[in-house]
Motif scaffolding. Sequence first.
Motif, short mmCIF file in Angstrom:
data_model
loop_
_atom_site.label_atom_id
_atom_site.label_comp_id
_atom_site.label_asym_id
_atom_site.label_seq_id
_atom_site.Cartn_x
_atom_site.Cartn_y
_atom_site.Cartn_z
N UNK A 251 0.85 -1.20 0.00
CA UNK A 251 0.00 0.00 0.00
C UNK A 251 0.88 1.25 0.00
N UNK A 252 0.60 2.16 -0.91
CA UNK A 252 1.36 3.41 -0.97
C UNK A 252 2.62 3.32 -1.80
N UNK A 253 2.92 2.15 -2.33
CA UNK A 253 4.16 1.99 -3.11
C UNK A 253 3.94 2.46 -4.55
N UNK A 254 4.88 3.21 -5.07
CA UNK A 254 4.78 3.71 -6.45
C UNK A 254 5.87 3.06 -7.31
N UNK A 255 5.76 3.32 -8.61
CA UNK A 255 6.79 2.82 -9.53
C UNK A 255 8.14 3.44 -9.18
N UNK A 256 8.11 4.68 -8.75
CA UNK A 256 9.37 5.34 -8.36
C UNK A 256 9.99 4.64 -7.15
N UNK A 257 9.15 4.26 -6.19
CA UNK A 257 9.68 3.51 -5.03
C UNK A 257 10.36 2.23 -5.51
N UNK A 258 9.70 1.52 -6.42
CA UNK A 258 10.28 0.25 -6.90
C UNK A 258 11.58 0.49 -7.66
N UNK A 259 11.59 1.58 -8.45
CA UNK A 259 12.82 1.89 -9.19
C UNK A 259 13.95 2.18 -8.20
N UNK A 260 13.61 2.85 -7.10
CA UNK A 260 14.66 3.11 -6.10
C UNK A 260 15.11 1.82 -5.43
#
Length: 391
Positions: A251-260
């Motif tokens: 919950x709250x995770x974005x594609x940018x978070x995953x890229x990081x």
Amino acid sequence: MNNGDELLVHHRPVGGSVKAEGLGDGCPMRERNHRQAALDAATRSNPQFETVLERIYVAPMPALADIEAVLRIEDPEEMQWLFDFAAAVRRQFVGDGVLLRGIIEFSNVCRNTCLYCGLNRDNCRLQRYRLTREQILASAETIRAAGIKSVVLQSGEEDDLDADWFRGIIEQIKSSLDLAVTLCVGERSRAEYQLWRMAGADRYLLKIETSDPDLYAQLHPGMSFANRRRCLRDLAELGYQTGSGDLVGLRGQTVTHLARDVQFFKEGNFDMISVGPFIPHPETPLAQESAGDLWMTLKMTALARIVSRNAHIPATTAIGSLHGRDERPRALAAGANVLMPNFTPAPYRRHYEIYPNKRCISEDTAACPACMEQMVAAIGRWVDYSRGDSY
Ligand code: SAM
Ligand code: FES
């Protein structure tokens, strides 16, 4: 672990070391052809896509925008190019063998309240257990008897874990069974990590879950991102082969978070990387959330392979459990090279319920190796019964 930033397509990446480590058949031409075939497929239809993948592959730190672009692809053909690229990197750096790690979930007692995890201490419906020393050793013997040379000792994060009791078990497994021992018991003190390392533990898994400090704080009440990083640093300094990883679909995770997260994997230079989809558990605050997306999980697996090159990457049990279908072969085709059959004694296995409908809850452990062999043979690979140490 990777020590070059050579272009996959133009040069032979760390090729000498691949041969020296006895991977593949050591034939430079054939290895080159495998990579070329994957890249040719991409080049034929989309040179830009090849460029992005290659930039990610060679960069000392891949650009966030490039990783995000790959994570956003949805076209099945483009995804296949990504998986083929990752498979070519996997084949070159760790070969076609699929390593087995027998896992023993020796306790489901946990002091934490991770919002996603069924073991969280507030889940009063879960029947808690802790295996005895004898039960753990008997399970480790079963692993050895199955020809597997690597055991993972996993538990919730126990307040009451007696460091010396655990040390004795590690020592016994090392001296009598000579298995590679991986620990996965959460955040502990440096002194405990040192004690277990001196007892012979070889490896430690501690997933970061998310590399975003704010998201981490939201999902892990009372825990600290800084301490998680401290643990990972201590483990590496103490000479453990160190593994980390993340959850996809939080919950709250974005594609940018995953890229990081992918950048975190690159920066951490981990020996093992584990990527799994979040699966909602009814007795957690995230019960009503949707599960993580299979394809996003596979894209993350592929990117973990491309940036790490020679890390050991499991086709996780969570990938095998999502929506009741076993998608582990897809993960193996997208860069993974490890399977983790469950050797927790049958009566306890269903109580290690981090998420519901976990795969291999009722199967007889004796059948595991044959089942793994079959899965792996079906995709043209073979089971590697070696210890599978870090490269
Ligand atoms: N206590 C140890 C630790 O924290 O590293 C190991 C046990 S923990 C239960 C093992 C892993 O289960 C976690 O790293 C997490 O990624 C995964 N996990 C927990 N809840 C999950 C869920 N609902 N869906 C998918 N994976 C989950
Ligand atoms: Fe046990 Fe997260 S709930 S470590």
